[in-house]
Design a protein around this motif. Structure first.
Motif, PDB file in Angstrom:
ATOM      1  N   UNK A 118       0.650  -1.236   0.109  1.00 25.25           N
ATOM      2  CA  UNK A 118      -0.177   0.047   0.500  1.00 25.25           C
ATOM      3  C   UNK A 118       0.574   1.050  -0.261  1.00 25.25           C
ATOM      4  N   UNK A 119       2.266   1.332  -0.443  1.00 26.91           N
ATOM      5  CA  UNK A 119       2.836   2.550  -0.427  1.00 26.91           C
ATOM      6  C   UNK A 119       2.987   2.745  -1.993  1.00 26.91           C
ATOM      7  N   UNK A 120       3.316   4.177  -2.677  1.00 28.07           N
ATOM      8  CA  UNK A 120       3.391   4.259  -3.893  1.00 28.07           C
ATOM      9  C   UNK A 120       5.059   3.339  -4.722  1.00 28.07           C
ATOM     10  N   UNK A 121       5.722   3.530  -3.978  1.00 31.66           N
ATOM     11  CA  UNK A 121       6.862   3.122  -3.731  1.00 31.66           C
ATOM     12  C   UNK A 121       6.873   1.496  -4.381  1.00 31.66           C
ATOM     13  N   UNK A 122       6.249   0.472  -4.054  1.00 27.28           N
ATOM     14  CA  UNK A 122       5.610  -0.517  -4.127  1.00 27.28           C
ATOM     15  C   UNK A 122       4.629  -0.851  -5.459  1.00 27.28           C
ATOM     16  N   UNK A 123       3.861   0.133  -5.656  1.00 27.50           N
ATOM     17  CA  UNK A 123       3.255  -0.072  -6.626  1.00 27.50           C
ATOM     18  C   UNK A 123       4.005   0.493  -8.089  1.00 27.50           C
ATOM     19  N   UNK A 124       4.879   1.054  -7.702  1.00 28.16           N
ATOM     20  CA  UNK A 124       5.290   1.361  -9.052  1.00 28.16           C
ATOM     21  C   UNK A 124       6.615   0.640  -9.250  1.00 28.16           C
ATOM     22  N   UNK A 125       7.102  -0.087  -8.789  1.00 30.63           N
ATOM     23  CA  UNK A 125       7.791  -0.694  -9.199  1.00 30.63           C
ATOM     24  C   UNK A 125       6.923  -2.595  -9.244  1.00 30.63           C
ATOM     25  N   UNK A 126       6.098  -2.492  -8.505  1.00 28.35           N
ATOM     26  CA  UNK A 126       5.705  -3.364  -9.394  1.00 28.35           C
ATOM     27  C   UNK A 126       4.829  -3.347 -11.044  1.00 28.35           C
ATOM     28  N   UNK A 127       4.236  -2.289 -11.082  1.00 28.10           N
ATOM     29  CA  UNK A 127       3.732  -2.353 -12.130  1.00 28.10           C
ATOM     30  C   UNK A 127       4.809  -1.841 -13.868  1.00 28.10           C
ATOM     31  N   UNK A 128       6.075  -1.369 -12.616  1.00 27.44           N
ATOM     32  CA  UNK A 128       7.013  -0.810 -14.259  1.00 27.44           C
ATOM     33  C   UNK A 128       7.198  -2.922 -14.447  1.00 27.44           C
ATOM     34  N   UNK A 129       7.310  -3.861 -13.040  1.00 24.84           N
ATOM     35  CA  UNK A 129       7.934  -5.262 -13.970  1.00 24.84           C
ATOM     36  C   UNK A 129       6.936  -6.134 -14.663  1.00 24.84           C
ATOM     37  N   UNK A 130       5.848  -5.616 -14.781  1.00 23.98           N
ATOM     38  CA  UNK A 130       4.685  -6.009 -15.364  1.00 23.98           C
ATOM     39  C   UNK A 130       4.673  -5.074 -16.689  1.00 23.98           C
ATOM     40  N   UNK A 131       5.189  -4.230 -17.065  1.00 23.29           N
ATOM     41  CA  UNK A 131       5.437  -3.345 -18.545  1.00 23.29           C
ATOM     42  C   UNK A 131       6.989  -3.098 -18.808  1.00 23.29           C
ATOM     43  N   UNK A 132       7.755  -4.355 -18.118  1.00 25.02           N
ATOM     44  CA  UNK A 132       8.701  -4.140 -18.385  1.00 25.02           C
ATOM     45  C   UNK A 132       9.834  -4.706 -19.786  1.00 25.02           C
ATOM     46  N   UNK A 133       8.791  -6.326 -20.275  1.00 24.50           N
ATOM     47  CA  UNK A 133       8.671  -6.363 -21.280  1.00 24.50           C
ATOM     48  C   UNK A 133       7.929  -6.206 -22.349  1.00 24.50           C
ATOM     49  N   UNK A 134       6.844  -5.064 -22.080  1.00 21.91           N
ATOM     50  CA  UNK A 134       6.800  -4.265 -23.177  1.00 21.91           C
ATOM     51  C   UNK A 134       7.480  -3.312 -23.987  1.00 21.91           C
ATOM     52  N   UNK A 135       8.218  -2.566 -22.677  1.00 19.12           N
ATOM     53  CA  UNK A 135       9.123  -1.176 -23.126  1.00 19.12           C
ATOM     54  C   UNK A 135      10.726  -2.324 -23.135  1.00 19.12           C
ATOM     55  N   UNK A 136      10.612  -3.522 -23.390  1.00 21.43           N
ATOM     56  CA  UNK A 136      12.218  -4.001 -22.903  1.00 21.43           C
ATOM     57  C   UNK A 136      12.265  -4.412 -25.198  1.00 21.43           C
ATOM     58  N   UNK A 137      11.083  -4.728 -25.112  1.00 25.64           N
ATOM     59  CA  UNK A 137      10.201  -5.356 -26.792  1.00 25.64           C
ATOM     60  C   UNK A 137      10.092  -3.671 -27.483  1.00 25.64           C
ATOM     61  N   UNK A 138       9.713  -3.374 -27.581  1.00 24.52           N
ATOM     62  CA  UNK A 138       9.450  -2.268 -28.095  1.00 24.52           C
ATOM     63  C   UNK A 138      10.487  -1.831 -28.580  1.00 24.52           C
ATOM     64  N   UNK A 139      11.003  -1.320 -27.263  1.00 26.49           N
ATOM     65  CA  UNK A 139      12.139   0.214 -27.937  1.00 26.49           C
ATOM     66  C   UNK A 139      13.768  -0.631 -28.446  1.00 26.49           C
ATOM     67  N   UNK A 140      13.936  -2.004 -28.131  1.00 19.44           N
ATOM     68  CA  UNK A 140      14.602  -3.090 -29.315  1.00 19.44           C
ATOM     69  C   UNK A 140      14.420  -2.500 -30.451  1.00 19.44           C
ATOM     70  N   UNK A 141      13.099  -2.416 -30.989  1.00 19.22           N
ATOM     71  CA  UNK A 141      12.279  -2.376 -32.177  1.00 19.22           C
ATOM     72  C   UNK A 141      12.977  -1.461 -32.691  1.00 19.22           C
ATOM     73  N   UNK A 142      12.743  -0.390 -32.036  1.00 20.42           N
ATOM     74  CA  UNK A 142      13.639   0.659 -33.023  1.00 20.42           C
ATOM     75  C   UNK A 142      14.799   1.566 -32.409  1.00 20.42           C
ATOM     76  N   UNK A 143      15.572   1.337 -31.675  1.00 17.03           N
ATOM     77  CA  UNK A 143      16.560   0.892 -31.743  1.00 17.03           C
ATOM     78  C   UNK A 143      17.252   0.241 -32.907  1.00 17.03           C
TER      79      UNK A 143
END
Lengths: 315, 312
Positions: free
Chosen positions: B173-198
């Protein structure tokens, strides 16, 4: 001499070697850049998964932290696999999966096919069609309960108007025969655009020259559609089905807000069932075993499917 | 113009256009209904038959941001004239405003967690994508697949141990915890998309920079990053939209302090059941940013959604 031949060679060497001379090696940089992501994923995805597996063999309950944790072997798994309610959830999930995929593939592909005709203003209309999938499923699900209200709801009113029925004579959410369809309709509304976009990517990847060659061979349009368009789009279509399948297998937010699993337990999909066991009944060990079973099922089905997909791609 | 066998005929274009526009209008209807209901009075919202034309009011929005209580007629009179326009609006219904609702707070949480996780996700994702795109990383394909596979996990399957883990780390129930969690959830999308652009930025630019005496780091942030800005921006918006709309983790792992808006909006209750104009007002405020992004982003939409799919 300052500008020795060695220096001159060094300045002309490929950057990979040059970089190693100056500062960190490429290898070190690569690790430095990749490591934080991997660590975070291990901490928040893999570690909890291993923990879930461990808990699934115990009778642990989160709300009783001081009770002794007993190892119960496979008892949780046996209890789940012999539970009728769970089989009913599996059935509801399968029903939901099959119908949403069939509808979304049919409508999504048709739309992509039409948009690919490049009529004027298709960019604007495509953007409008795509909007629903950008919204929060929970908020959307909640608002659709309003649209589904007998009499005052827009959906009932329109359907009543079109079919000549009394709008208050049926309730999409309160009726056991209609409630599963209520979810299918909203899911199709939200996610057809996703299938459409992937099909569009597929259609746009087909080079025109193939159709030109077919035209020279006097192949009919119908024949071209079945021997060129469909096989070329099939890998894309199958990928869309894979993504939608995985997403809908873990479908939670939309259904929770729309029907909450009811009426009775007719729309209680596995994820809702799991949430009930884990966060309402607090049977943590049992819920963990359930999660593991679902997880294995998704991965099993997905990997069989990916094998089939690769075969289609190679053809 | 030369004759082409692949160009659709005028008639085909017309038929296609009409069918697509019809579908788009049907799709748009529920959305317009949400936005419209936000401007209805509670009576108009539940009128039969549903009202297409109505007197617009911001009552729903006032109800969304305030908590109110019903008071008897004489007490209402004793309070004197309402001083503000919103007081006036609710007095008509025989209620007085007693304080702010928790919507603003929840919306603020959504903004903090959404943007926080997006920034973190893009930072980690760009670094990892750059390494995957440019260097020989051992087990590259396996690592990339591992990153993608984390997206297949049902949130509820990992929610229990994350719940326990966060509790023992003081992150629940902290902002930091939720930020870490959502980062982990979205990281796959982020890495794959950015690799395509790079991957699309020619490696020659960096080589030229390295020969000019830049270090790897300098070449990365002075040469590669500016080229990747559009790719990074569209990836960021996708991450933001996912974090913005997430519900399962938010409802299971937070209770008061760090809960975002999606679990809150459905709980807005009026005098008799859900206060639909207020719910619609909340939904509208919540939808608008995403809709604006979608319209701005439409050119990158195809790439973002089909990440990985279009590859090969």
């Amino acid at each position: 001499m300052l500008h020795s031949p060695i220096d001159r060679v060094a300045s002309a060497t490929p950057p990979a070697i040059a970089a190693r001379v100056r500062g960190l090696s490429d290898r070190a940089i690569a690790w430095l850049f990749v490591a934080p992501s991997i660590v975070l994923l291990l901490a928040i995805n893999i570690f909890p998964l291993i923990w879930t597996i461990r808990l699934s063999f115990t009778n642990f309950r989160v709300n009783r932290p001081n009770a002794p944790i007993e190892f119960v072997g496979l008892r949780n798994y046996i209890n789940i696999l012999t539970d009728n309610d769970i089989w009913q959830s599996m059935q509801a999930t399968a029903h939901f999966l099959i119908w949403t995929i069939v509808l979304q593939v049919l409508i999504g592909f048709s739309l992509a096919y039409l948009i690919n005709k490049k009529f004027r203003g298709n960019d604007l209309w495509t953007t409008i069609i795509v909007l629903p999938m950008m919204l929060s499923p929970a908020v959307v699900g909640n608002f659709w309960t309003f649209l589904y209200q007998p009499q005052i709801g827009l959906f009932n009113y329109v359907v009543g108007f079109l079919t000549g029925n009394d709008p208050s004579s049926f309730s999409m959410i309160a009726s056991t025969s209609l409630a599963p369809w209520a979810i299918v309709i909203v899911d199709t509304w939200m996610w057809t655009p996703f299938v459409m976009l992937i099909c569009l990517a597929g259609l746009r990847s087909i080079p025109n020259s193939i159709y030109e060659a077919a035209e020279c061979d006097r192949a009919s349009k119908w024949r071209q559609f079945w021997t060129i368009t469909i096989p070329m789009v099939l890998p894309f279509l199958m990928l869309a089905v894979l993504f939608r399948g995985i997403e809908n297998f873990k479908m939670f937010d939309l259904v929770v807000q729309l029907t909450g699993g009811g009426p009775g337990s007719i729309t209680e999909l596995t994820s809702i069932n799991l949430k009930r066991a884990a966060f309402e009944q607090w049977r943590t060990g049992y819920a963990s075993a359930y999660a593991v079973i679902l997880f294995v099922t998704v991965f099993g089905l997905a990997s069989i499917y990916v094998k089939a997909l690769n075969k289609v791609k190679q053809r | 113009m030369s004759y082409s066998v692949t160009e659709p005929s005028r008639r085909q274009k017309w038929v296609a256009g009409i069918l697509v526009v019809f579908y788009a209008v049907v799709t748009l209807l529920p959305l317009l209904w949400i936005i419209g209901t936000g401007f209805k009075s509670p009576e108009d919202a539940i009128a039969y038959p549903p009202k297409m034309v109505f007197q617009p009011t911001v009552e729903g929005y006032v109800n969304l941001f305030t908590t109110r209580t019903r008071v008897p007629e004489d007490q209402l009179k004793a309070l004197g004239e309402p001083t503000t326009w919103y007081d006036k609006l609710v007095r008509k219904e025989g209620v007085v405003i007693t304080g702010a609702s928790r919507f603003a707070e929840r919306f603020y949480n959504s903004v903090i967690i959404g943007f926080g996780s997006t920034v973190l996700c893009i930072t980690l994702g760009t670094a990892a994508a750059y390494a995957f795109s440019r260097f020989k990383v051992p087990l590259k394909d396996d690592l990339l697949f591992f990153i993608l596979s984390t997206r297949m996990m049902p949130p509820i399957a990992v929610a229990i141990p994350i719940f326990l883990m966060f509790r023992s780390l003081g992150l629940s129930d902290t902002h930091a915890g939720m930020i870490l969690l959502y980062t982990a959830v979205n990281l796959s999308l982020s890495v794959w998309l950015l690799k395509g652009f790079l991957d699309e930025i020619p490696i020659e630019y960096e080589e030229a920079a390295l020969i000019d005496g830049y270090t790897r780091f300098q070449a990365f942030y002075k040469v590669v990053l500016p080229q990747a800005v559009t790719g990074i921006a569209s990836t960021a918006i996708f991450c933001l939209i996912f974090a913005w709309n997430e519900y399962a983790f938010a409802v299971l792992l937070t209770s008061g302090n760090a809960q975002t808006a999606p679990p809150f909006i459905p709980t807005i209750i009026g005098v008799s059941g859900q206060d639909w104009p207020a719910v619609a007002a909340g939904a509208t405020i919540f939808l608008v940013p995403v809709m604006v992004f979608t319209i701005l982003l439409r050119k990158h939409l195809l790439r973002g959604i089909t990440f990985g799919a279009v590859r090969k």
